[in-house]
Structures are given as C-alpha cells and as structure tokens.
Design a protein around this motif. Structure first.
Motif, PDB file in Angstrom:
ATOM      1  N   GLY A 186      21.415 -32.181  -7.175  1.00 24.26           N
ATOM      2  CA  GLY A 186      21.003 -32.829  -5.937  1.00 24.26           C
ATOM      3  C   GLY A 186      20.859 -31.843  -4.806  1.00 24.26           C
ATOM      4  O   GLY A 186      20.836 -30.629  -5.024  1.00 24.26           O
ATOM      5  N   LEU A 187      20.796 -32.391  -3.597  1.00 24.66           N
ATOM      6  CA  LEU A 187      20.651 -31.598  -2.382  1.00 24.66           C
ATOM      7  C   LEU A 187      22.010 -31.485  -1.705  1.00 24.66           C
ATOM      8  O   LEU A 187      22.701 -32.493  -1.514  1.00 24.66           O
ATOM      9  CB  LEU A 187      19.646 -32.265  -1.444  1.00 24.66           C
ATOM     10  CG  LEU A 187      19.486 -31.658  -0.049  1.00 24.66           C
ATOM     11  CD1 LEU A 187      18.914 -30.246  -0.146  1.00 24.66           C
ATOM     12  CD2 LEU A 187      18.597 -32.556   0.804  1.00 24.66           C
ATOM     13  N   VAL A 188      22.376 -30.276  -1.329  1.00 22.98           N
ATOM     14  CA  VAL A 188      23.652 -30.053  -0.662  1.00 22.98           C
ATOM     15  C   VAL A 188      23.462 -28.991   0.413  1.00 22.98           C
ATOM     16  O   VAL A 188      22.603 -28.108   0.287  1.00 22.98           O
ATOM     17  CB  VAL A 188      24.730 -29.620  -1.689  1.00 22.98           C
ATOM     18  CG1 VAL A 188      24.363 -28.301  -2.348  1.00 22.98           C
ATOM     19  CG2 VAL A 188      26.106 -29.549  -1.061  1.00 22.98           C
ATOM     20  N   GLN A 189      24.241 -29.081   1.468  1.00 23.11           N
ATOM     21  CA  GLN A 189      24.155 -28.096   2.538  1.00 23.11           C
ATOM     22  C   GLN A 189      24.864 -26.806   2.157  1.00 23.11           C
ATOM     23  O   GLN A 189      25.786 -26.822   1.328  1.00 23.11           O
ATOM     24  CB  GLN A 189      24.775 -28.661   3.812  1.00 23.11           C
ATOM     25  CG  GLN A 189      23.997 -29.812   4.417  1.00 23.11           C
ATOM     26  CD  GLN A 189      24.554 -30.235   5.757  1.00 23.11           C
ATOM     27  OE1 GLN A 189      25.694 -29.940   6.096  1.00 23.11           O
ATOM     28  NE2 GLN A 189      23.731 -30.914   6.550  1.00 23.11           N
ATOM     29  N   PRO A 190      24.451 -25.688   2.726  1.00 22.64           N
ATOM     30  CA  PRO A 190      25.172 -24.430   2.481  1.00 22.64           C
ATOM     31  C   PRO A 190      26.657 -24.580   2.774  1.00 22.64           C
ATOM     32  O   PRO A 190      27.042 -25.205   3.776  1.00 22.64           O
ATOM     33  CB  PRO A 190      24.502 -23.455   3.451  1.00 22.64           C
ATOM     34  CG  PRO A 190      23.126 -24.003   3.623  1.00 22.64           C
ATOM     35  CD  PRO A 190      23.280 -25.491   3.600  1.00 22.64           C
ATOM     36  N   GLY A 191      27.464 -24.037   1.885  1.00 22.30           N
ATOM     37  CA  GLY A 191      28.912 -24.168   2.006  1.00 22.30           C
ATOM     38  C   GLY A 191      29.479 -25.380   1.308  1.00 22.30           C
ATOM     39  O   GLY A 191      30.704 -25.514   1.190  1.00 22.30           O
ATOM     40  N   GLY A 192      28.610 -26.250   0.842  1.00 24.40           N
ATOM     41  CA  GLY A 192      29.058 -27.473   0.184  1.00 24.40           C
ATOM     42  C   GLY A 192      29.362 -27.275  -1.292  1.00 24.40           C
ATOM     43  O   GLY A 192      29.331 -26.151  -1.817  1.00 24.40           O
ATOM     44  N   SER A 193      29.649 -28.392  -1.949  1.00 24.81           N
ATOM     45  CA  SER A 193      30.039 -28.373  -3.362  1.00 24.81           C
ATOM     46  C   SER A 193      29.256 -29.418  -4.151  1.00 24.81           C
ATOM     47  O   SER A 193      28.818 -30.430  -3.600  1.00 24.81           O
ATOM     48  CB  SER A 193      31.534 -28.678  -3.502  1.00 24.81           C
ATOM     49  OG  SER A 193      32.319 -27.705  -2.848  1.00 24.81           O
ATOM     50  N   LEU A 194      29.105 -29.137  -5.435  1.00 24.37           N
ATOM     51  CA  LEU A 194      28.513 -30.081  -6.389  1.00 24.37           C
ATOM     52  C   LEU A 194      29.224 -29.894  -7.711  1.00 24.37           C
ATOM     53  O   LEU A 194      29.731 -28.805  -8.006  1.00 24.37           O
ATOM     54  CB  LEU A 194      27.024 -29.815  -6.587  1.00 24.37           C
ATOM     55  CG  LEU A 194      25.995 -30.395  -5.628  1.00 24.37           C
ATOM     56  CD1 LEU A 194      24.602 -29.942  -6.034  1.00 24.37           C
ATOM     57  CD2 LEU A 194      26.075 -31.906  -5.562  1.00 24.37           C
ATOM     58  N   ARG A 195      29.223 -30.945  -8.524  1.00 22.23           N
ATOM     59  CA  ARG A 195      29.731 -30.828  -9.884  1.00 22.23           C
ATOM     60  C   ARG A 195      28.666 -31.310 -10.849  1.00 22.23           C
ATOM     61  O   ARG A 195      28.224 -32.456 -10.765  1.00 22.23           O
ATOM     62  CB  ARG A 195      31.020 -31.622 -10.089  1.00 22.23           C
ATOM     63  CG  ARG A 195      31.640 -31.325 -11.460  1.00 22.23           C
ATOM     64  CD  ARG A 195      32.980 -31.994 -11.672  1.00 22.23           C
ATOM     65  NE  ARG A 195      32.844 -33.370 -12.114  1.00 22.23           N
ATOM     66  CZ  ARG A 195      33.777 -34.014 -12.815  1.00 22.23           C
ATOM     67  NH1 ARG A 195      34.901 -33.400 -13.161  1.00 22.23           N
ATOM     68  NH2 ARG A 195      33.593 -35.278 -13.158  1.00 22.23           N
ATOM     69  N   LEU A 196      28.288 -30.439 -11.745  1.00 20.90           N
ATOM     70  CA  LEU A 196      27.351 -30.796 -12.797  1.00 20.90           C
ATOM     71  C   LEU A 196      28.121 -31.189 -14.054  1.00 20.90           C
ATOM     72  O   LEU A 196      29.179 -30.631 -14.340  1.00 20.90           O
ATOM     73  CB  LEU A 196      26.430 -29.617 -13.124  1.00 20.90           C
ATOM     74  CG  LEU A 196      25.655 -29.001 -11.958  1.00 20.90           C
ATOM     75  CD1 LEU A 196      24.758 -27.882 -12.469  1.00 20.90           C
ATOM     76  CD2 LEU A 196      24.871 -30.037 -11.201  1.00 20.90           C
ATOM     77  N   SER A 197      27.558 -32.141 -14.775  1.00 25.81           N
ATOM     78  CA  SER A 197      28.141 -32.570 -16.043  1.00 25.81           C
ATOM     79  C   SER A 197      27.070 -32.477 -17.126  1.00 25.81           C
ATOM     80  O   SER A 197      25.881 -32.608 -16.855  1.00 25.81           O
ATOM     81  CB  SER A 197      28.638 -34.013 -15.957  1.00 25.81           C
ATOM     82  OG  SER A 197      29.617 -34.154 -14.959  1.00 25.81           O
ATOM     83  N   CYS A 198      27.530 -32.278 -18.349  1.00 28.06           N
ATOM     84  CA  CYS A 198      26.606 -32.212 -19.480  1.00 28.06           C
ATOM     85  C   CYS A 198      27.296 -32.785 -20.702  1.00 28.06           C
ATOM     86  O   CYS A 198      28.341 -32.278 -21.128  1.00 28.06           O
ATOM     87  CB  CYS A 198      26.192 -30.773 -19.732  1.00 28.06           C
ATOM     88  SG  CYS A 198      25.210 -30.532 -21.236  1.00 28.06           S
ATOM     89  N   GLY A 199      26.704 -33.830 -21.239  1.00 25.94           N
ATOM     90  CA  GLY A 199      27.240 -34.456 -22.428  1.00 25.94           C
ATOM     91  C   GLY A 199      26.463 -34.037 -23.666  1.00 25.94           C
ATOM     92  O   GLY A 199      25.235 -33.923 -23.617  1.00 25.94           O
ATOM     93  N   LEU A 200      27.177 -33.818 -24.743  1.00 24.11           N
ATOM     94  CA  LEU A 200      26.556 -33.446 -26.021  1.00 24.11           C
ATOM     95  C   LEU A 200      26.704 -34.581 -27.006  1.00 24.11           C
ATOM     96  O   LEU A 200      27.798 -35.158 -27.131  1.00 24.11           O
ATOM     97  CB  LEU A 200      27.208 -32.175 -26.578  1.00 24.11           C
ATOM     98  CG  LEU A 200      26.648 -31.581 -27.891  1.00 24.11           C
ATOM     99  CD1 LEU A 200      26.813 -30.067 -27.893  1.00 24.11           C
ATOM    100  CD2 LEU A 200      27.320 -32.186 -29.113  1.00 24.11           C
ATOM    101  N   SER A 201      25.633 -34.913 -27.693  1.00 21.85           N
ATOM    102  CA  SER A 201      25.675 -35.915 -28.753  1.00 21.85           C
ATOM    103  C   SER A 201      24.980 -35.364 -29.984  1.00 21.85           C
ATOM    104  O   SER A 201      24.197 -34.429 -29.904  1.00 21.85           O
ATOM    105  CB  SER A 201      24.987 -37.204 -28.288  1.00 21.85           C
ATOM    106  OG  SER A 201      23.612 -36.961 -28.014  1.00 21.85           O
ATOM    107  N   GLY A 202      25.307 -35.949 -31.123  1.00 25.41           N
ATOM    108  CA  GLY A 202      24.648 -35.571 -32.350  1.00 25.41           C
ATOM    109  C   GLY A 202      25.417 -34.637 -33.245  1.00 25.41           C
ATOM    110  O   GLY A 202      24.987 -34.352 -34.370  1.00 25.41           O
ATOM    111  N   ASN A 203      26.552 -34.127 -32.762  1.00 26.11           N
ATOM    112  CA  ASN A 203      27.373 -33.260 -33.592  1.00 26.11           C
ATOM    113  C   ASN A 203      28.748 -33.120 -32.942  1.00 26.11           C
ATOM    114  O   ASN A 203      28.995 -33.691 -31.878  1.00 26.11           O
ATOM    115  CB  ASN A 203      26.725 -31.887 -33.761  1.00 26.11           C
ATOM    116  CG  ASN A 203      27.034 -31.274 -35.130  1.00 26.11           C
ATOM    117  OD1 ASN A 203      28.150 -31.433 -35.631  1.00 26.11           O
ATOM    118  ND2 ASN A 203      26.076 -30.605 -35.718  1.00 26.11           N
ATOM    119  N   THR A 204      29.614 -32.375 -33.569  1.00 26.02           N
ATOM    120  CA  THR A 204      30.993 -32.239 -33.083  1.00 26.02           C
ATOM    121  C   THR A 204      31.048 -31.256 -31.922  1.00 26.02           C
ATOM    122  O   THR A 204      30.841 -30.049 -32.102  1.00 26.02           O
ATOM    123  CB  THR A 204      31.914 -31.766 -34.217  1.00 26.02           C
ATOM    124  OG1 THR A 204      31.790 -32.658 -35.328  1.00 26.02           O
ATOM    125  CG2 THR A 204      33.352 -31.741 -33.744  1.00 26.02           C
TER     126      THR A 204
END
Length: 129
Positions: free
Chosen positions: A10-28
């Motif tokens: 997304g959009l965030v101002q300088p100095g800010g924070s974000l958390r990305l997530s990534c889910g895996l499917s189809g194998n262990t």
C-alpha cells in the motif's frame, strides 16, 4: 502446484511501517526457505531478505538491515516482512519467493534470481508524502 499469495502492500508516508504477508499453498511450507525480493521501476529485481526453514536464520540486504524484519509461521504457512522507517527509495513491487534447495544466505547473491523456483505475483509498496 506451489502458489504464493502476497498481501499487505500500500501507500505509506516516509518513516512509516507496513507488514507484508505471503501464504504458500500446494506443498509443505516448512520444507521451503522463503524470501522477499523487490523491483523498482527501471531497476533490476533485488533480494531484500530471506529466512531458513525453521526461522532460526535470517539474512538481509544492507539497504534494509535494522529496518526490516523477516519472520515465518510454519503452522500458518505464512512468511512476513515487517518494514519500518520506510524511505521513498523502498518503493517497489515486493515479491515473495520460495525454494526448497537454495539455502537462505544464497538468496542474497545476484544469482538467486535465476535459481529461486517459486514466485508470488507481487504487491506494490509506495512510500510517499
């Protein structure tokens, strides 16, 4: 068929924070080392961070050390990238990736781009005021 689905950009101002997530499917999930790459317009894709199968070892690009944290939850088949003190130069499409052979320290090498097997579709991060 392994699939990776990112979220959290997304959009965030300088100095800010974000958390990305990534889910895996189809194998262990726990059999894969996981990592994040990013690509800004007009620039080559570059490694950002990588994490071992157990989560016990992590590696970072020099440009994000001390600001980004990679982690994983093997029970939820998910890898995270916490990004703090964001700068405009962090703006890019962020890609989650998985590989079951490349050790995480190898992800920081330029050759990793040609080796890593599975890729997500990418999520846009824009740092701007």
């Amino acid at each position: 068929q392994v699939q990776l689905i990112e979220s959290g950009g997304g959009l965030v101002q300088p100095g800010g924070s974000l958390r990305l997530s990534c889910g895996l499917s189809g194998n262990t999930f726990s059999t894969y080392t996981m990592g994040w790459f990013r690509q800004a317009p007009g620039k080559e894709r570059e490694s950002v961070a990588a994490i071992s199968r157990s989560g016990g070892s992590t590696y970072y690009a020099d440009s994000v050390k001390g600001r980004f944290i990679i982690s994983r939850d093997n029970a939820k088949n998910t890898v995270f990238l916490e990004m703090h003190f964001l700068k405009p130069e962090d703006s890019a499409v962020y890609y989650c990736a998985a590989d079951n052979a490349l050790e995480p320290q190898g992800w920081m090498l330029p050759e990793a781009l040609a080796v890593v097997t599975y890729w997500g579709q990418g999520t846009q991060v824009t740092v701007s005021s």
